[in-house]
Motif scaffolding. Structure first.
Motif, short mmCIF file in Angstrom:
data_model
loop_
_atom_site.label_atom_id
_atom_site.label_comp_id
_atom_site.label_asym_id
_atom_site.label_seq_id
_atom_site.Cartn_x
_atom_site.Cartn_y
_atom_site.Cartn_z
N LYS A 141 0.84 -1.19 0.00
CA LYS A 141 0.00 0.00 0.00
C LYS A 141 0.87 1.24 0.00
N SER A 142 1.88 1.20 0.86
CA SER A 142 2.66 2.43 1.04
C SER A 142 3.46 2.82 -0.20
N PHE B 90 8.49 20.88 1.88
CA PHE B 90 9.14 20.13 2.96
C PHE B 90 8.19 19.11 3.58
N ASN B 91 6.92 19.31 3.33
CA ASN B 91 5.94 18.39 3.91
C ASN B 91 5.45 17.34 2.94
N THR B 92 5.98 17.39 1.71
CA THR B 92 5.53 16.39 0.75
C THR B 92 6.48 15.20 0.76
N CYS B 93 5.90 14.05 0.56
CA CYS B 93 6.66 12.79 0.59
C CYS B 93 7.69 12.75 -0.54
N VAL B 94 8.88 12.23 -0.23
CA VAL B 94 9.94 12.11 -1.25
C VAL B 94 9.51 11.25 -2.42
N LEU B 95 8.61 10.32 -2.15
CA LEU B 95 8.19 9.40 -3.19
C LEU B 95 6.89 9.86 -3.83
N SER B 96 6.50 11.09 -3.55
CA SER B 96 5.28 11.67 -4.13
C SER B 96 4.01 10.94 -3.69
N ARG B 98 0.74 10.61 -1.68
CA ARG B 98 -0.16 11.54 -0.99
C ARG B 98 -0.49 11.07 0.42
N LYS B 99 -0.61 9.76 0.55
CA LYS B 99 -1.04 9.24 1.84
C LYS B 99 0.12 8.86 2.76
N CYS B 100 1.24 9.50 2.57
CA CYS B 100 2.39 9.15 3.41
C CYS B 100 2.39 9.98 4.68
N ASN B 101 2.33 9.30 5.82
CA ASN B 101 2.41 9.99 7.11
C ASN B 101 2.92 9.00 8.15
N SER B 102 3.06 9.44 9.36
CA SER B 102 3.70 8.59 10.36
C SER B 102 2.90 7.33 10.68
N LYS B 103 1.62 7.36 10.40
CA LYS B 103 0.83 6.13 10.61
C LYS B 103 0.92 5.18 9.44
N ASN B 104 1.15 5.76 8.28
CA ASN B 104 1.27 4.95 7.06
C ASN B 104 2.48 5.46 6.28
N PRO B 105 3.66 5.17 6.81
CA PRO B 105 4.88 5.78 6.28
C PRO B 105 5.40 5.10 5.02
N LEU B 108 10.89 5.66 3.13
CA LEU B 108 11.89 6.64 3.54
C LEU B 108 11.33 7.71 4.47
N HIS B 109 10.10 7.50 4.93
CA HIS B 109 9.40 8.54 5.68
C HIS B 109 10.18 9.09 6.87
N PHE B 110 10.60 8.20 7.75
CA PHE B 110 11.21 8.69 8.99
C PHE B 110 12.60 9.29 8.78
N GLN B 111 13.32 8.71 7.85
CA GLN B 111 14.61 9.31 7.53
C GLN B 111 14.43 10.75 7.06
N MET B 112 13.49 10.93 6.15
CA MET B 112 13.29 12.26 5.58
C MET B 112 12.74 13.23 6.62
N LEU B 113 11.90 12.70 7.49
CA LEU B 113 11.33 13.53 8.54
C LEU B 113 12.43 14.13 9.40
N ARG B 114 13.39 13.29 9.73
CA ARG B 114 14.48 13.75 10.58
C ARG B 114 15.29 14.83 9.87
N LEU B 115 15.62 14.57 8.63
CA LEU B 115 16.38 15.55 7.86
C LEU B 115 15.61 16.87 7.75
N ARG B 116 14.33 16.74 7.51
CA ARG B 116 13.50 17.92 7.35
C ARG B 116 13.47 18.76 8.62
#
Lengths: 147, 147
Positions: A141-142, B90-96, B98-105, B108-116
């Motif tokens: 999904k992700s 800065f809030n858009t997912c690196v992989l484009s 739309r539904k990328c967030n901490s619940k459904n990452p 690369l979500h958390f890596q990018m979050l940290r960098l951001r």
DNA sequence: CGGATAAAAGACACAAGCATCTTTTTTAAT
DNA sequence: ATTAAAAAAGATGCTTGTGTCTTTTATCCG
């Protein structure tokens, strides 16, 4: 943000192929493009590049398609960045100054240097395999849910 | 890398105006463009925006030009980023996704979050004044030497 | 076998969109 | 009237996206 769409498509493309490979089958361009909601021809170019770079393999003809090879899981994220966006951009000054370096730093030089090194370290350390190993039940999904 | 040329021009532009202001004079677009080796008309658009945002002031006509105001030195780098590149990126997912967030990452979500977060912290903390205070004998050179 | 057919990747060329840069015209202050 | 900023319109180039054609190869059918 700082990585192109091409990079995103490349990463999601490889991941999808790797996942399907676990089911023991090859996967065709059309399926990848559809599942990931990515422009078919644009993806084709990227997939082709990855095959040339030996990140993936492919065969033509009926029952052909893309599939995982020895290198796939070992591929570092940074490699994908290199073949899509290029690595030079990370070495250019944020203020577009040609002569910006540690001896003659621009006002943001050291801040950016730290951020850059951090990011490069991150992308150099992680491989495709690492990403797949991270437990995430909704992994498919992700990488596909773009809508 | 991830910040546009507009951002670079904006920052160098303000810094130049602030420096010249210490000499007690206004400065005209032509001078800024020439000294910083930046396209004149493109810079004009950016300077105009900064005036509108009250980061700088300007007067028209003979002996007119750009000059520092009360807000100039207090301006945070992040403000320049906002008016040039925008903050949404800065809030858009690196992989484009739309539904990328901490619940459904995404992978690369958390890596990018940290960098951001790291980057935003950096840019939110520093002001134009801070950059000017950092001792650097070749400051003018460092913001103008593009050749 | 061996040629025809179909299925798939690959190549080529071009169109749209956006950031960047240039040129020209308009507006306003002195 | 002169000078300089502001506005608007045009040009260029890069990234992204599309349409069409070519090449390769597995399979089918005789």
């Amino acid at each position: 943000m700082f990585l192109s769409k091409s990079f995103g498509y490349a990463l999601r493309g490889v991941l999808y192929v790797a996942l399907v490979d676990k089911e023991g089958r090859k996967v065709q361009l059309d399926e990848i493009a559809e599942k990931l909601s990515v422009p078919r021809h644009f993806l084709a170019k990227i997939m082709k590049t990855m095959v040339k770079e030996d990140i993936l393999s492919s065969t033509k003809g009926p029952y052909g398609g893309f599939f995982k090879n020895d290198q796939t899981l070992k591929t570092r994220i940074i490699h994908l960045v290199k073949i899509t966006d290029g690595i030079e951009q990370f070495n250019t000054c944020v203020l577009s100054l040609r002569k910006c370096n540690s001896k003659n730093p621009c006002p943001l030089h050291f801040q950016m240097l730290r951020l850059r090194d951090d990011m490069l370290a991150e992308f150099s350390a992680k491989t495709i395999g690492d990403l797949l190993d991270e437990k995430n039940p909704d992994f498919i999904k992700s990488i596909s849910a773009i809508a």
